[in-house]
Design a protein around this motif. Structure first.
Motif, PDB file in Angstrom:
ATOM      1  N   LYS A   1       0.949  -1.167   0.046  1.00 57.31           N
ATOM      2  CA  LYS A   1      -0.020  -0.080  -0.220  1.00 57.31           C
ATOM      3  C   LYS A   1       0.942   1.292   0.022  1.00 57.31           C
ATOM      4  CE  LYS A   1      -4.065  -2.154   2.223  1.00 57.31           C
ATOM      5  NZ  LYS A   1      -5.022  -2.027   3.249  1.00 57.31           N
TER       6      LYS A   1
ATOM      7  N   THR B   1      -4.765 -15.258 -12.359  1.00 61.69           N
ATOM      8  CA  THR B   1      -5.205 -14.495 -11.356  1.00 61.69           C
ATOM      9  C   THR B   1      -4.738 -13.084 -11.725  1.00 61.69           C
ATOM     10  OG1 THR B   1      -3.155 -14.670 -10.019  1.00 61.69           O
ATOM     11  CG2 THR B   1      -5.252 -15.830  -9.392  1.00 61.69           C
TER      12      THR B   1
ATOM     13  N   TYR C   1      -4.438  -8.620 -10.611  1.00 61.04           N
ATOM     14  CA  TYR C   1      -4.154  -7.685  -9.467  1.00 61.04           C
ATOM     15  C   TYR C   1      -4.391  -6.283  -9.651  1.00 61.04           C
ATOM     16  CZ  TYR C   1      -1.174 -11.670  -7.807  1.00 61.04           C
ATOM     17  OH  TYR C   1      -0.711 -12.827  -7.241  1.00 61.04           O
TER      18      TYR C   1
ATOM     19  N   SER D   1      -2.318  -3.864  -4.541  1.00 61.47           N
ATOM     20  CA  SER D   1      -1.682  -5.470  -4.444  1.00 61.47           C
ATOM     21  C   SER D   1      -0.489  -5.546  -4.558  1.00 61.47           C
ATOM     22  CB  SER D   1      -2.726  -6.176  -5.371  1.00 61.47           C
ATOM     23  OG  SER D   1      -2.322  -5.639  -6.871  1.00 61.47           O
TER      24      SER D   1
ATOM     25  N   GLU E   1      -9.799  -2.178 -14.579  1.00 57.66           N
ATOM     26  CA  GLU E   1     -10.920  -2.052 -13.317  1.00 57.66           C
ATOM     27  C   GLU E   1     -10.477  -1.440 -12.096  1.00 57.66           C
ATOM     28  OE1 GLU E   1     -13.837  -5.231 -10.929  1.00 57.66           O
ATOM     29  OE2 GLU E   1     -13.053  -5.676 -12.851  1.00 57.66           O
TER      30      GLU E   1
ATOM     31  N   ASN F   1     -11.631  -0.944  -8.915  1.00 55.18           N
ATOM     32  CA  ASN F   1     -11.877  -1.805  -7.695  1.00 55.18           C
ATOM     33  C   ASN F   1     -12.016  -3.138  -7.790  1.00 55.18           C
ATOM     34  OD1 ASN F   1     -12.653   1.046  -6.493  1.00 55.18           O
ATOM     35  ND2 ASN F   1     -14.512   0.895  -7.498  1.00 55.18           N
ATOM     36  N   LEU F   2     -10.729  -3.521  -8.385  1.00 66.05           N
ATOM     37  CA  LEU F   2     -10.576  -5.276  -8.512  1.00 66.05           C
ATOM     38  C   LEU F   2     -10.482  -5.744  -7.026  1.00 66.05           C
ATOM     39  CD1 LEU F   2     -10.254  -7.279 -10.378  1.00 66.05           C
ATOM     40  CD2 LEU F   2      -7.706  -7.102 -10.182  1.00 66.05           C
ATOM     41  N   ASP F   3     -11.307  -6.490  -6.541  1.00 64.56           N
ATOM     42  CA  ASP F   3     -11.387  -7.152  -5.044  1.00 64.56           C
ATOM     43  C   ASP F   3     -10.258  -8.147  -5.291  1.00 64.56           C
ATOM     44  OD1 ASP F   3     -11.839  -7.661  -2.504  1.00 64.56           O
ATOM     45  OD2 ASP F   3     -13.634  -8.975  -3.078  1.00 64.56           O
ATOM     46  N   ALA F   4      -8.929  -7.946  -5.397  1.00 61.21           N
ATOM     47  CA  ALA F   4      -7.964  -8.878  -5.189  1.00 61.21           C
ATOM     48  C   ALA F   4      -7.196  -8.999  -4.013  1.00 61.21           C
ATOM     49  CB  ALA F   4      -6.870  -8.572  -6.294  1.00 61.21           C
ATOM     50  N   ASP F   5      -6.970 -10.287  -3.756  1.00 59.24           N
ATOM     51  CA  ASP F   5      -6.107 -10.698  -2.496  1.00 59.24           C
ATOM     52  C   ASP F   5      -4.754 -10.065  -2.959  1.00 59.24           C
ATOM     53  OD1 ASP F   5      -3.760 -12.350  -1.405  1.00 59.24           O
ATOM     54  OD2 ASP F   5      -5.770 -12.828  -0.132  1.00 59.24           O
TER      55      ASP F   5
ATOM     56  N   GLN G   1      -6.826 -12.048  -7.646  1.00 59.67           N
ATOM     57  CA  GLN G   1      -8.436 -12.695  -7.710  1.00 59.67           C
ATOM     58  C   GLN G   1      -8.409 -13.683  -8.938  1.00 59.67           C
ATOM     59  OE1 GLN G   1     -11.560  -9.716  -7.615  1.00 59.67           O
ATOM     60  NE2 GLN G   1     -12.205 -10.522  -9.438  1.00 59.67           N
TER      61      GLN G   1
END
Length: 314
Positions: free
Chosen positions: A143, A202, A204, A208, A223, A225-229, A234
């Motif tokens: 981050k 997957t 990212y 990420s 994208e 707001n990709l909801d990726a670990d 993802q």
């Protein structure tokens, strides 16, 4: 009488000179001793660690740190030799201390290291490492990638007396990033970051594991707001890729990184992916997994990562 006084004067001078030399020697010895025993306290994600300046025996499990130490000219005693990135293979002659996921604690203990450096793959064993020697966690905070990267490089420079060199190397990195951001500024092309492993894909997004492509280098995500670990990404389908139709794609081949063949191109270039702008415009960039998957966060690896991302802009 005069002769006796002369001898007495000479004797006093000799005694004073000897005392002065002894005092200077003691001061020099004391200064040298203080320098050798000097410690710094390093705050990191897993706690605080007191580290002696210029430790002689260093065991490194974080390849980003190994990369940086190599650039700074610091000797390293032990590494996980079986997992080394190709560009760091010179360390195959170092002491083998197990694997990235399975450290050989008995061997590490035998080496009696002065410092151990770990990252995310070993963080669950932090306490066990700390029982052997002062241990630093030097993983990258995704981050705040560049900030944590600079903190790590600066810390290593401080520990090993390489402060000036570390600053110079970081200045080069800043110049490279600024040059890349000039190229990405104002561009509307959107990219998708993927990792292939065992035939699966997957994705990212920002913040990420590989999100610095968006967060630091300024390339827009396909994208937002990709909801990726942040670590594993993802799971996505090839239909997803075709629907999002990225203008650029950056692909990391995990199989190649762990020695299971180079499969990314076979996996990615199928009928669905060939419909995308990225494929049609030859903007699918296969990133070097040695830098991206194994050793991100080093002075060399980050420099090379910047160069590779630029390829997608050509």
């Amino acid at each position: 009488m005069k002769r006796k006084l002369a001898f007495l004067f000479i004797a006093i001078l000799v005694i004073l000179s000897a005392c002065g030399q002894q005092e200077a020697s003691q001061k020099s010895s004391s200064s040298s001793s203080n320098k050798e025993s000097q410690e710094i306290t390093v705050k990191h994600q897993l706690g605080e660690t007191k580290v002696k300046k210029n430790p002689e025996k260093v065991v490194v499990f974080d390849f980003g740190s190994l990369d940086t130490l190599d650039t700074l000219g610091v000797k390293v005693t032990g590494v996980p030799v079986q997992n080394l990135p190709k560009y760091l293979e010179k360390y195959k002659t170092a002491e083998s201390v197990g694997g990235l996921m399975e450290p050989d604690f008995e061997k590490i203990n035998e080496l009696k290291p002065d410092l151990i450096i770990i990252s995310g793959r070993q963080q669950d064993s932090y306490d066990k490492f700390s029982e052997i020697a002062p241990t630093l966690f030097m993983g990258i905070d995704n981050k705040r990638y560049i900030e944590s990267f600079k903190e790590n490089v600066t810390t290593l420079g401080n520990i090993f007396g390489k402060e000036t060199q570390a600053k110079e190397e970081l200045a080069k990195i800043d110049d490279s990033i600024n040059g890349l951001k000039e190229k990405t500024s104002g561009k509307n092309e959107k990219a998708l970051i993927t990792l292939t492993s065992g035939g699966k894909v997957t994705a990212y997004g920002p913040a990420s594991r590989f999100g610095l492509i968006h967060d630091v280098f300024g390339i827009k995500p396909v994208e937002e707001n990709l909801d990726a670990d942040p670590i594993h990404g993802q799971n996505i389908s090839f239909e997803y890729i075709a629907e999002r139709n990225p203008d650029m794609m950056y692909v990391i081949d995990r199989d190649a990184a762990v020695g299971e063949g180079e499969n990314a191109k076979k996996v990615m270039e199928n009928a669905l992916v060939k419909k995308t702008n990225a494929y049609k415009n030859e903007k699918i960039v296969y990133l070097d997994p040695n830098y991206w998957y194994l050793s991100g966060g080093g002075l060399v690896s980050l420099t090379e990562m910047i160069k590779e991302v630029e390829k997608g802009l050509e």
